[in-house]
Design a protein around this motif. Structure first.
Motif, PDB file in Angstrom:
ATOM      1  N   HIS A 172      32.205  22.052  21.019  1.00 46.77           N
ATOM      2  CA  HIS A 172      32.054  22.458  19.448  1.00 46.77           C
ATOM      3  C   HIS A 172      30.865  21.299  18.889  1.00 46.77           C
ATOM      4  O   HIS A 172      30.548  20.309  19.590  1.00 46.77           O
ATOM      5  CB  HIS A 172      33.356  22.186  18.754  1.00 46.77           C
ATOM      6  CG  HIS A 172      34.331  23.513  19.100  1.00 46.77           C
ATOM      7  ND1 HIS A 172      34.200  24.449  18.817  1.00 46.77           N
ATOM      8  CD2 HIS A 172      35.287  23.391  19.899  1.00 46.77           C
ATOM      9  CE1 HIS A 172      35.221  25.396  19.346  1.00 46.77           C
ATOM     10  NE2 HIS A 172      35.839  24.520  20.024  1.00 46.77           N
ATOM     11  N   PRO A 437      30.445  29.914  27.033  1.00 48.11           N
ATOM     12  CA  PRO A 437      30.531  28.524  26.134  1.00 48.11           C
ATOM     13  C   PRO A 437      30.326  27.272  26.694  1.00 48.11           C
ATOM     14  O   PRO A 437      29.959  27.070  27.937  1.00 48.11           O
ATOM     15  CB  PRO A 437      31.848  28.819  25.784  1.00 48.11           C
ATOM     16  CG  PRO A 437      32.528  29.176  26.970  1.00 48.11           C
ATOM     17  CD  PRO A 437      31.573  30.465  27.697  1.00 48.11           C
ATOM     18  N   ARG A 443      33.637  27.079  30.322  1.00 54.01           N
ATOM     19  CA  ARG A 443      32.619  27.741  31.101  1.00 54.01           C
ATOM     20  C   ARG A 443      33.258  28.567  32.378  1.00 54.01           C
ATOM     21  O   ARG A 443      32.731  29.420  32.763  1.00 54.01           O
ATOM     22  CB  ARG A 443      31.400  26.893  31.252  1.00 54.01           C
ATOM     23  CG  ARG A 443      30.413  27.509  32.028  1.00 54.01           C
ATOM     24  CD  ARG A 443      29.073  26.673  32.293  1.00 54.01           C
ATOM     25  NE  ARG A 443      28.600  26.073  31.112  1.00 54.01           N
ATOM     26  CZ  ARG A 443      28.465  24.699  30.593  1.00 54.01           C
ATOM     27  NH1 ARG A 443      28.549  23.764  31.705  1.00 54.01           N
ATOM     28  NH2 ARG A 443      28.165  24.305  29.489  1.00 54.01           N
ATOM     29  N   TRP A 446      34.906  31.500  31.467  1.00 58.89           N
ATOM     30  CA  TRP A 446      33.977  32.650  31.109  1.00 58.89           C
ATOM     31  C   TRP A 446      33.416  33.379  32.537  1.00 58.89           C
ATOM     32  O   TRP A 446      33.249  34.337  32.784  1.00 58.89           O
ATOM     33  CB  TRP A 446      32.896  31.902  30.288  1.00 58.89           C
ATOM     34  CG  TRP A 446      32.033  33.071  29.809  1.00 58.89           C
ATOM     35  CD1 TRP A 446      31.932  33.714  28.692  1.00 58.89           C
ATOM     36  CD2 TRP A 446      30.627  33.838  30.614  1.00 58.89           C
ATOM     37  NE1 TRP A 446      30.899  34.921  28.642  1.00 58.89           N
ATOM     38  CE2 TRP A 446      30.220  34.765  29.740  1.00 58.89           C
ATOM     39  CE3 TRP A 446      30.203  33.325  31.934  1.00 58.89           C
ATOM     40  CZ2 TRP A 446      29.075  35.152  30.183  1.00 58.89           C
ATOM     41  CZ3 TRP A 446      29.182  33.900  32.378  1.00 58.89           C
ATOM     42  CH2 TRP A 446      28.657  35.140  31.483  1.00 58.89           C
TER      43      TRP A 446
END
Length: 744
Positions: A172, A437, A443, A446
């Protein structure tokens, strides 16, 4: 005299460099030990030598390593050398033992706080309080950032600047990560628990702030050995410095070329700077590789020879000590399914030939790559085990995705194309196409879900195989019946037909259930599937390094020079896991007909132009060798052939041969008589390899002769008619008679 004989037994069998390391005087000693060079042997024999010679007492030695398994091996080897009583522990194990011992003194009688097994739950709470919704993968990534910061001695208020300086790819915005980090520390204190980094910090604090504790610990531990020193982080180094208290009886062992954990805070800087920090240090290089064949060692040297950066200053040129073995097998496949299938078949053949399954490993860059190999090995009925990761269908995000897919079957119209239906269903678990991401765990999740989408694409592109009469419309049954009449007897007997139909989401869910069931068969002795990170410290007789394409290795997320160099070292670690033979492969495309990819840039053996080798150009630059730019594929498995003999045969050396032995005998007879008539050696006419290729490939026209490496237009003009006649079955005498009449 007895002590002298025991010392000699300890020194017996050591090579010159190991002996130098073992007998080095007290003080700072740095052992640079390449893969397979006997580093554990060197440090255990050094401890045993010094204890047996009366130089030190076993109870005053603390040997520190990074895994409980490695610590147990150190203790076992020292016991076998007749030196029990040495403390061999991990950093965390040693710190915990000391904190428990001194708890009453350090905590004023209070009990030691409970130790967290995982940060994830508390990080999730802290993220929620900071206004961030974090699923398990996102929480793992945030926990990883906090662990990196704490291991690097970075406080929450320092995180933003430190992350920018370290070029961290944060899950983030750094400011939000810092907020979660601060919140995590508050939640942790409120719950009265500590994490592993707190434990190390508490051990440091106990020594630095309590002179009586420091005095007692330093009186107990006077001689230190640190294994895998390239993996030390700043917090661990701070604890080591506290233990030492300015003393210098320290032996460290490591290999800068195996520095692959920098994302956790580990740094080889302490190993690289050791001679500068300890001016009187002795530095020994262990380069004799006892693990791998010279061929594997040669490839490892070639990979790491091009390394740049600080770690490259300490790279070692290994020297193989084992008898020669097979050259590394370099293969290029048209797509990933073909690559996985070929690996599975080769594993099956090796096991059938007597190689234990546990001595074979398939290594890849990311855990998300495991699914293709789990599937291929299961279909080939090859037992396997997944090292250091969950099996694909056991991953949390995959289980959630399967639930979402099954739920979507109730609301998705039956005529909806499969792939869009799968993408829409996965949106329920937060998956977004083309938007991986940041952060390792997120990741990985994902990529695992992306693998489901690729499975759907492949499943939709393949014709459905349906038992006649099952789950088929009347039109499908008519088509199936018509096709079954044209099918082979074997296919017809099983009453299976190819049906042209649109596969539905329900069909795909059934296929996923079938795959999951097939891959969940428990195995005890199986081929190891592992990521390169989890393979470090392990070794196997045979290793498959797969998926070696740019974008995967090195990962596309490696942007800086330092990150790319770590990817190179990761490949080096993979190569050096192999004892006897090594397979390296990549797929030209992810799926059939997909976008072309380039091979791993760290392997010069893979051609960038499609089949040729890479050569050194004037001035030191590298360019493709255009003399071998023609792609030759194995006619059996489809792999691109790189070795000259394989290219000539038109197949991989270990793919099944369809040799016509009668034709080979005729070719040999004809060659001998032609060579005799011309008074030249037989190989001048055709080499043995060319005759073998002719007997296997059985060309029927001049163009097919020219397709065989080693046969050019001149050879076709001289011998083409004779060879084609021999392939057609004409006797040698008749061929020679025909040639003689033509000449006359």
């Amino acid at each position: 005299m007895v002590a002298d004989s025991r010392v000699e037994r300890i020194l017996a069998g050591l090579d010159p460099e190991q002996r130098t390391a073992v007998t080095a005087p007290a003080g700072p000693v740095c052992i640079l030990a390449g893969a397979g060079t006997g580093k554990t042997r060197a440090i255990t024999h050094r401890i045993a030598y010094r204890v047996t010679a009366g130089e030190i007492a076993a109870r005053h030695v603390l040997a520190v390593t990074f895994t409980a398994r490695a610590a147990a091996e150190l203790r076992a080897r020292l016991g076998a050398l007749g030196v029990p009583g040495v403390q061999a522990r991990t950093f965390h194990g040693a710190a915990l033992r000391q904190l428990r011992y001194f708890a009453s003194r350090l905590l004023a009688g209070r009990e030691m706080p409970e130790l967290l097994d995982s940060k994830v739950r508390l990080v999730t709470l802290a993220a929620a309080r900071a206004g961030l919704r974090a699923d398990r993968a996102a929480a793992r990534d945030l926990a990883g950032e906090i662990e990196w910061a704490k291991s690097s001695l970075i406080e929450p208020g320092e995180y933003v600047v430190a992350a920018a300086k370290a070029l961290r790819e944060t899950p983030h915005d750094p400011a939000r990560v810092a907020e979660v980090y601060a919140g995590y520390e508050k939640v942790k204190r409120a719950n009265g628990v500590i994490d592993f980094e707190d434990m190390l910090r508490a051990a440091v604090w106990g020594i630095e702030e309590h002179p009586d504790v420091a005095e007692q610990i330093r009186a107990q531990y006077r001689h230190f050995v640190v294994d895998e020193y390239q993996d030390v982080n700043p917090l661990q180094q701070r604890l080591l410095d506290a233990w030492l208290g300015g003393r210098d009886d320290l032996t460290v062992v490591g290999d800068a070329s195996q520095t692959i954990y920098s994302f956790t805070g580990a740094t080889s800087a302490y190993l690289v700077d050791f001679p500068r920090q300890h001016r009187e240090s002795v530095v020994i290089r262990l380069v004799r590789d006892y693990r791998s064949t010279p061929q594997v060692v040669g490839l490892a040297n070639a990979v790491i020879r091009q390394a740049r950066g600080a770690e490259a200053r300490l790279r070692l040129e290994l020297v193989g000590q084992r008898p020669p073995g097979a050259e590394p097998d370099l293969r290029i496949f048209p797509d990933e399914p073909a690559e996985a299938a070929a690996v599975a078949v080769r594993c099956r053949d090796l096991i059938a030939a007597g190689t234990p399954a546990r001595e074979i490993a398939v290594l890849f860059r990311t855990n998300a790559q495991s699914e293709a190999y789990e599937k291929a090995l299961a279909e080939a009925e090859v037992p396997y085990q997944v090292q250091g990761a969950e099996r694909f269908f056991e991953r949390t995000e995959i289980r959630q995705a399967l639930v979402a897919l099954r739920a979507a079957t109730r609301s998705t119209p039956g005529n909806t194309p499969l792939v869009p239906a799968v993408v829409e269903a996965l949106s329920a678990v937060g998956w977004v196409p083309d938007a991986p991401p940041p952060g390792g765990a997120a990741r990985e999740s994902w990529e695992a879900l992306a693998a489901l989408v690729r499975l759907a694409e492949e499943y939709a592109a393949s014709p459905a195989l349906l038992p006649i009469g099952e789950a088929a419309t009347s039109a499908e049954r008519i088509a199936a019946s018509a096709r079954s009449e044209l099918a082979s007897p074997a296919v017809a007997s099983e009453r299976i037909a190819v049906v042209e139909r649109s596969v539905t989401l329900a069909d795909f869910c059934a296929e996923l259930r079938r795959r999951a069931a097939a891959q969940h068969v428990p195995t005890v002795d199986g081929v190891t599937l592992a990521s390169l990170h989890s393979a470090k410290g392990l070794e196997w007789d045979g290793v498959f390094l797969v998926g070696l394409s740019d974008g995967t290795l090195p990962t596309s997320y490696a942007k800086t020079a330092e990150q790319l160099e770590e990817e190179r070292r990761l490949l080096y670690v993979g190569v050096t896991r192999a004892r006897e033979w090594l397979w390296l492969s990549y797929a030209s495309a992810r799926s059939p007909g997909g976008r072309a990819r380039r091979p791993c840039r760290f392997l010069p053996q893979f051609d960038r132009s499609g089949g040729g080798r890479t050569v050194e150009a004037p001035g030191g630059s590298r360019k493709p060798d255009r003399r071998r730019s023609v792609v030759v594929s194995c006619r059996v498995c489809g792999a691109t052939l790189l070795a000259g003999a394989d290219r000539k045969l038109g197949r991989c050396a270990d793919c099944p041969s369809d040799l016509d032995e009668g034709l080979l005998d005729r070719l040999r007879d004809w060659r001998a008589r032609v060579a005799g008539a011309q008074k030249v050696p037989a190989y001048v006419v055709f080499t043995d390899a060319t005759l073998l290729a002719l007997a296997e490939r059985r060309p029927s026209r001049p163009a097919e002769l020219l397709a065989i490496a080693g046969i050019g237009p001149r050879k076709v003009a001289l011998y083409g008619d004779a060879v084609l006649a021999l392939v057609d079955g004409v006797r040698v005498d008749d061929v020679l008679l025909a040639e003689a009449s033509t000449d006359s």
